[in-house]
Structure formats: structure tokens, C-alpha cells
Design a protein around this motif. Structure first.
Motif, PDB file in Angstrom:
ATOM      1  N   PRO A  28       0.827  -1.212   0.000  1.00 15.36           N
ATOM      2  CA  PRO A  28       0.000   0.000   0.000  1.00 15.36           C
ATOM      3  C   PRO A  28       0.857   1.256   0.000  1.00 15.36           C
ATOM      4  O   PRO A  28       1.869   1.331   0.701  1.00 15.36           O
ATOM      5  CB  PRO A  28      -0.792  -0.121   1.305  1.00 15.36           C
ATOM      6  CG  PRO A  28       0.064  -0.962   2.190  1.00 15.36           C
ATOM      7  CD  PRO A  28       0.746  -1.946   1.280  1.00 15.36           C
ATOM      8  N   ASP A  29       0.452   2.245  -0.789  1.00 15.59           N
ATOM      9  CA  ASP A  29       1.188   3.507  -0.821  1.00 15.59           C
ATOM     10  C   ASP A  29       0.418   4.618  -0.107  1.00 15.59           C
ATOM     11  O   ASP A  29       0.799   5.782  -0.168  1.00 15.59           O
ATOM     12  CB  ASP A  29       1.502   3.929  -2.259  1.00 15.59           C
ATOM     13  CG  ASP A  29       0.239   4.110  -3.108  1.00 15.59           C
ATOM     14  OD1 ASP A  29      -0.884   3.994  -2.563  1.00 15.59           O
ATOM     15  OD2 ASP A  29       0.377   4.364  -4.317  1.00 15.59           O
TER      16      ASP A  29
ATOM     17  N   ASP B  36      -5.071  -2.459  -1.175  1.00 12.77           N
ATOM     18  CA  ASP B  36      -6.143  -1.729  -0.514  1.00 12.77           C
ATOM     19  C   ASP B  36      -7.175  -2.754  -0.046  1.00 12.77           C
ATOM     20  O   ASP B  36      -6.994  -3.966  -0.207  1.00 12.77           O
ATOM     21  CB  ASP B  36      -6.770  -0.730  -1.495  1.00 12.77           C
ATOM     22  CG  ASP B  36      -7.325   0.515  -0.821  1.00 12.77           C
ATOM     23  OD1 ASP B  36      -7.852   0.382   0.298  1.00 12.77           O
ATOM     24  OD2 ASP B  36      -7.244   1.604  -1.419  1.00 12.77           O
ATOM     25  N   TRP B  37      -8.291  -2.244   0.501  1.00 10.87           N
ATOM     26  CA  TRP B  37      -9.339  -3.135   0.974  1.00 10.87           C
ATOM     27  C   TRP B  37      -9.814  -4.053  -0.144  1.00 10.87           C
ATOM     28  O   TRP B  37     -10.183  -3.613  -1.222  1.00 10.87           O
ATOM     29  CB  TRP B  37     -10.535  -2.325   1.474  1.00 10.87           C
ATOM     30  CG  TRP B  37     -10.239  -1.468   2.656  1.00 10.87           C
ATOM     31  CD1 TRP B  37      -9.873  -0.154   2.657  1.00 10.87           C
ATOM     32  CD2 TRP B  37     -10.280  -1.863   4.034  1.00 10.87           C
ATOM     33  NE1 TRP B  37      -9.688   0.300   3.945  1.00 10.87           N
ATOM     34  CE2 TRP B  37      -9.931  -0.728   4.812  1.00 10.87           C
ATOM     35  CE3 TRP B  37     -10.579  -3.057   4.689  1.00 10.87           C
ATOM     36  CZ2 TRP B  37      -9.881  -0.764   6.203  1.00 10.87           C
ATOM     37  CZ3 TRP B  37     -10.531  -3.100   6.068  1.00 10.87           C
ATOM     38  CH2 TRP B  37     -10.186  -1.961   6.818  1.00 10.87           C
ATOM     39  N   ALA B  38      -9.840  -5.350   0.132  1.00 12.50           N
ATOM     40  CA  ALA B  38     -10.424  -6.327  -0.780  1.00 12.50           C
ATOM     41  C   ALA B  38     -11.702  -6.854  -0.139  1.00 12.50           C
ATOM     42  O   ALA B  38     -11.673  -7.373   0.975  1.00 12.50           O
ATOM     43  CB  ALA B  38      -9.449  -7.464  -1.044  1.00 12.50           C
ATOM     44  N   ASP B  39     -12.812  -6.679  -0.827  1.00 11.11           N
ATOM     45  CA  ASP B  39     -14.107  -7.123  -0.322  1.00 11.11           C
ATOM     46  C   ASP B  39     -15.003  -7.350  -1.533  1.00 11.11           C
ATOM     47  O   ASP B  39     -14.545  -7.206  -2.674  1.00 11.11           O
ATOM     48  CB  ASP B  39     -14.697  -6.101   0.659  1.00 11.11           C
ATOM     49  CG  ASP B  39     -14.713  -4.680   0.114  1.00 11.11           C
ATOM     50  OD1 ASP B  39     -15.118  -4.493  -1.049  1.00 11.11           O
ATOM     51  OD2 ASP B  39     -14.305  -3.750   0.835  1.00 11.11           O
ATOM     52  N   PRO B  40     -16.267  -7.731  -1.341  1.00 11.95           N
ATOM     53  CA  PRO B  40     -17.107  -8.001  -2.520  1.00 11.95           C
ATOM     54  C   PRO B  40     -17.125  -6.837  -3.502  1.00 11.95           C
ATOM     55  O   PRO B  40     -17.481  -5.713  -3.157  1.00 11.95           O
ATOM     56  CB  PRO B  40     -18.493  -8.214  -1.885  1.00 11.95           C
ATOM     57  CG  PRO B  40     -18.207  -8.728  -0.515  1.00 11.95           C
ATOM     58  CD  PRO B  40     -16.975  -8.009  -0.074  1.00 11.95           C
ATOM     59  N   GLY B  41     -16.702  -7.102  -4.719  1.00 14.18           N
ATOM     60  CA  GLY B  41     -16.652  -6.074  -5.745  1.00 14.18           C
ATOM     61  C   GLY B  41     -15.358  -5.284  -5.778  1.00 14.18           C
ATOM     62  O   GLY B  41     -15.104  -4.537  -6.727  1.00 14.18           O
ATOM     63  N   ASP B  42     -14.520  -5.410  -4.738  1.00 16.87           N
ATOM     64  CA  ASP B  42     -13.243  -4.687  -4.662  1.00 16.87           C
ATOM     65  C   ASP B  42     -12.107  -5.698  -4.518  1.00 16.87           C
ATOM     66  O   ASP B  42     -11.691  -6.010  -3.407  1.00 16.87           O
ATOM     67  CB  ASP B  42     -13.231  -3.726  -3.471  1.00 16.87           C
ATOM     68  CG  ASP B  42     -14.340  -2.694  -3.550  1.00 16.87           C
ATOM     69  OD1 ASP B  42     -14.525  -2.114  -4.614  1.00 16.87           O
ATOM     70  OD2 ASP B  42     -15.013  -2.483  -2.527  1.00 16.87           O
ATOM     71  N   GLN B  43     -11.658  -6.216  -5.621  1.00 14.16           N
ATOM     72  CA  GLN B  43     -10.581  -7.208  -5.628  1.00 14.16           C
ATOM     73  C   GLN B  43      -9.516  -6.755  -6.629  1.00 14.16           C
ATOM     74  O   GLN B  43      -9.220  -7.414  -7.620  1.00 14.16           O
ATOM     75  CB  GLN B  43     -11.132  -8.590  -6.001  1.00 14.16           C
ATOM     76  CG  GLN B  43     -12.148  -9.155  -5.022  1.00 14.16           C
ATOM     77  CD  GLN B  43     -11.511  -9.641  -3.734  1.00 14.16           C
ATOM     78  OE1 GLN B  43     -10.334 -10.018  -3.703  1.00 14.16           O
ATOM     79  NE2 GLN B  43     -12.281  -9.647  -2.650  1.00 14.16           N
ATOM     80  N   ILE B  44      -8.934  -5.582  -6.342  1.00 16.35           N
ATOM     81  CA  ILE B  44      -8.032  -4.945  -7.308  1.00 16.35           C
ATOM     82  C   ILE B  44      -6.617  -5.492  -7.169  1.00 16.35           C
ATOM     83  O   ILE B  44      -6.055  -5.554  -6.071  1.00 16.35           O
ATOM     84  CB  ILE B  44      -8.045  -3.419  -7.126  1.00 16.35           C
ATOM     85  CG1 ILE B  44      -9.450  -2.879  -7.381  1.00 16.35           C
ATOM     86  CG2 ILE B  44      -7.043  -2.755  -8.062  1.00 16.35           C
ATOM     87  CD1 ILE B  44      -9.578  -1.390  -7.222  1.00 16.35           C
ATOM     88  N   ILE B  45      -6.044  -5.851  -8.273  1.00 13.56           N
ATOM     89  CA  ILE B  45      -4.712  -6.451  -8.308  1.00 13.56           C
ATOM     90  C   ILE B  45      -3.666  -5.480  -7.761  1.00 13.56           C
ATOM     91  O   ILE B  45      -3.732  -4.270  -7.994  1.00 13.56           O
ATOM     92  CB  ILE B  45      -4.370  -6.864  -9.762  1.00 13.56           C
ATOM     93  CG1 ILE B  45      -3.111  -7.725  -9.814  1.00 13.56           C
ATOM     94  CG2 ILE B  45      -4.244  -5.638 -10.664  1.00 13.56           C
ATOM     95  CD1 ILE B  45      -2.891  -8.368 -11.183  1.00 13.56           C
TER      96      ILE B  45
END
Length: 397
Positions: free
Chosen positions: A99-100, A133-142
């Protein structure tokens, strides 16, 4: 062990002095083992069953740096020691890749948190988000470090190496976690270039390849270290979890040990009884332990700082008002429902995210202090802690 021995071990646990001496650590370890045995000899459950009652403490190090002081009956306490003394036996910690935007939930931060958790006798569940960053339903950014990888096979190798090497780095310091989450609330496909709607279809050939790579990374680290953490896959809300695992198992997901579930009334269409029925079906269909690895409930609707709180009136269940007693009863009933349906534990999110002087991207303070386990009058521990040591009923075999 007879039932009297079980009661004495459970009753002694909260009374341990919170000084971190070698003698204390040894006693805590003995009592944790005794507590696990109680589930067999006192409750009549299968030998491999272990009840985990834990807390996600990913914010603690940051809160302390931001000036938060935790107290119990007015006495300043070390938060990790406090949770151990109150009966928690598992600490969950999130890990972001690079994370930056924050100095926390990095490998350095997690390393310190694991050390502080394990020295007071609590086990650790390390939660790989596989994102910056936060990974949750819909937020699974590489993660940015992997964004230019073109082939799925190369990306799977990166996941494998990163997972393996992270765990081996921890193991060299004597800090191998007892459990590992391969992904966080992976309702949607993991390692995507951008956010997607939750109802977006999953390319299961790719998704299974990547999740299995993470699982292989844990297994390989365990092989080299001589001790392998239990492996969990984690889905948010009970209405999503059965179709996800049915599709995942058909696609070749393999070699994991535990199913993790998030359960929040605000975001779920299932009531508590239906959640329990889901746990029972999962447990007996797949033969995996099932843990409610995230849940929470507000004890007040009032905030303590200018940051808005996430859990408001829309989070309430009729039987559980937003009071200390309402929060406590929610947790007691939820945990009993999990146990009665052959579940293996409950982890609370995030009981130590108290008001503080630092800012999030959405405001100064905490967005969760009304659901934490500390009051607004001196930051004292309150009755939410009671769920760790309650007298639950275990079904006979």
C-alpha cells in the motif's frame, strides 16, 4: 479430563495476570489447550473440533500510534494482553501487498502484531487481501506490483511465491501464523484490474487457478517450515457462500481446511437462524470447519467523533437494541447459533477501532467506535468482551 477440570481451566483463563512473563505464557498455553480439550470431553464433540473465539485487531498498532489508550476498570492496559485475559484465543490480521496510502497492514506492521498476539498466548489468522487496498465483494483490485503481468499462469506463480515467501519470512522470526486466509471476502473474482459489480460473473478457470496458487504457497511454506497453517477461504454473507463453493469446488478448488463467512445484518438477507442452517449444510457437505470470521453490532447509535459511523440504525435487528446489553446478547446468540450448527468459531470485527486523532480517507477519528468493545467514558473495556468467556451449550455427539 473430567468436567470439573474443564470448568476450572475456563474459569482460570480470565484471571491470569496481564504481565508478560514466561510463566504467564506457559500458563496461557496450557489453558488454551485445556479449553480445546473441553470441547471434546465436556461437550461431546469430535476430537478435531476446536472453538475459536477471536477478534480482528488489525487497527490496534495504528490506534496506539494515534494516541488511543485502552483501559480496563480505569487501568491502562496493553490491548493484546487484555483480549487474551478476557478469553480470546484467536487474533485476525489483514495484510495488504504494497500500500502507498498507509503504513499499516504492511508486512512490518503485521509482524509486530503477530509477535504481540502470540507472546500472550493467542493464535493468529493472517488474512492475505492480495491487494494494495481493501479487498471485499466487488473490490478485488490487483496489486500494482502485479498489474503488468499478462498471463494467468505467471500471475498464479506470483501469488504462489508471494504467499510462500511471506510466511517463510515470518517463520524465520518464530512467527508462523496458525491460520491463513487466501483472499478476503472473495465473492467476486480476485486480482482484477478494477472494481466490478458484485453480480459480475466469475471466470472460474482463472479464479480457481489463482486461489489454488495461494493455497499451494501456504502448503509449501508449511512443508519447508515443518508446520503448516490451517487454510481458509472467505466469502461475505451466508446467501452468497453456498453457490460460490459449489461453483468453486466444481472448478477444482482444493486442499483447504476452513470456510470463513462474514455475517452482518446490514448487508445480509438471512436472519440468524438461516445463517446457522447455512453453516450446518456447509459443514456436512464439504467436511470443513466453518467460522463466522467477521461480524459486528453497535452498542450505541451515537458517535464520539466527526467521522461518520458505518453501522447505524439500518444495522439493527429488532430483538437487539443498540445498547451494551443488546450488543452482548447479539454476540451470545450468534455464537450459540454457530456452535449449535456445528460451526467452529466467531471472530469480531473490529473491537479496538476506537476514536483517535488520526484521519481515514473519509474523516478524522473512527468509523466503528460505536461497535467497538470500549466505552466513551475513559475508553474502558465494556460488556462486549463477555462473549469470549460465556457459558455456551455444546451439542451432544
Amino acid at each position: 479430563m473430567d468436567s470439573g477440570s474443564c470448568r476450572s481451566a475456563q474459569e482460570m483463563w480470565p484471571a491470569i495476570s496481564h504481565g508478560v512473563r514466561k510463566e504467564d505464557i506457559m500458563i496461557r498455553s496450557i489453558l488454551l489447550a485445556s479449553s480445546a480439550l473441553c470441547l471434546v470431553s465436556c461437550g461431546g464433540q469430535a476430537e478435531e473440533t476446536r472453538l475459536y473465539l477471536g477478534a480482528d485487531l488489525s487497527y490496534v498498532n495504528e490506534m496506539e500510534d494515534c494516541g488511543a489508550v485502552y483501559r480496563d476498570d480505569g487501568r491502562e492496559v496493553d490491548p493484546y494482553e487484555l483480549f487474551a485475559e478476557k478469553g480470546a484465543n484467536l487474533v485476525r490480521l489483514r495484510l495488504w501487498h504494497t500500500p502507498d496510502w498507509t503504513e499499516y497492514s504492511t508486512l512490518a506492521d503485521v509482524t509486530e502484531a503477530i509477535r504481540r498476539s502470540q507472546v500472550v498466548g493467542m493464535e493468529v489468522l493472517l488474512d492475505f487481501h492480495y491487494s494494495d487496498d481493501w479487498a471485499d465483494p466487488g473490490d478485488q483490485i490487483i496489486p500494482a506490483a502485479w498489474a503488468d503481468i499478462e498471463s494467468d499462469e505467471e500471475l498464479a506463480e506470483a501469488v504462489f511465491v508471494y504467499t510462500r515467501d511471506t510466511l517463510l519470512t515470518l517463520n524465520k522470526q518464530g512467527l508462523m501464523p496458525e491460520m491463513v486466509q487466501v483472499g478476503n471476502e472473495t465473492n467476486t473474482e480476485i486480482l482484477l484490474p478494477a472494481n466490478v459489480p458484485e453480480d459480475t460473473g466469475i471466470n472460474w478457470e482463472r479464479n480457481a487457478l489463482l486461489l489454488n496458487a495461494g493455497i499451494r504457497g501456504v502448503r509449501e511454506a508449511g512443508r519447508q517450515a515443518g508446520k503448516t497453517p490451517l487454510i481458509m477461504l472467505h466469502i461475505a454473507q451466508p446467501e452468497n457462500i453456498e453457490p460460490w463453493f459449489e461453483a468453486g469446488m466444481a472448478a477444482g478448488l482444493e486442499n483447504f481446511d476452513l470456510i470463513g463467512m462474514s455475517y452482518y445484518a446490514k448487508w445480509s438477507s438471512k436472519n440468524m437462524e438461516e445463517m446457522g442452517e447455512t453453516i450446518s449444510r456447509l459443514r456436512h457437505k464439504y467436511g470443513k470447519g466453518v467460522i463466522v470470521v467477521e461480524t459486528s453490532y453497535p452498542w450505541t447509535l451515537e458517535g464520539q467523533d466527526e467521522a461518520g459511523n458505518i453501522l447505524g440504525e439500518d444495522s439493527l435487528i429488532h430483538a437487539y437494541p443498540a445498547t451494551l446489553e443488546g450488543q452482548k446478547q447479539y454476540l451470545l446468540d450468534l455464537t450459540q447459533t454457530v456452535i449449535s450448527n456445528d460451526g467452529q468459531g466467531v471472530v469480531y470485527w473490529e473491537p479496538a477501532w476506537v476514536t483517535n486523532s488520526c484521519s481515514t480517507r473519509w474523516g478524522t477519528g473512527s468509523h466503528w467506535e460505536n461497535a467497538a468493545f470500549f466505552d466513551y467514558d475513559g475508553m474502558n473495556a465494556h460488556s462486549g468482551f463477555d462473549f469470549f468467556s460465556a457459558d455456551y451449550r455444546y451439542p451432544e455427539e
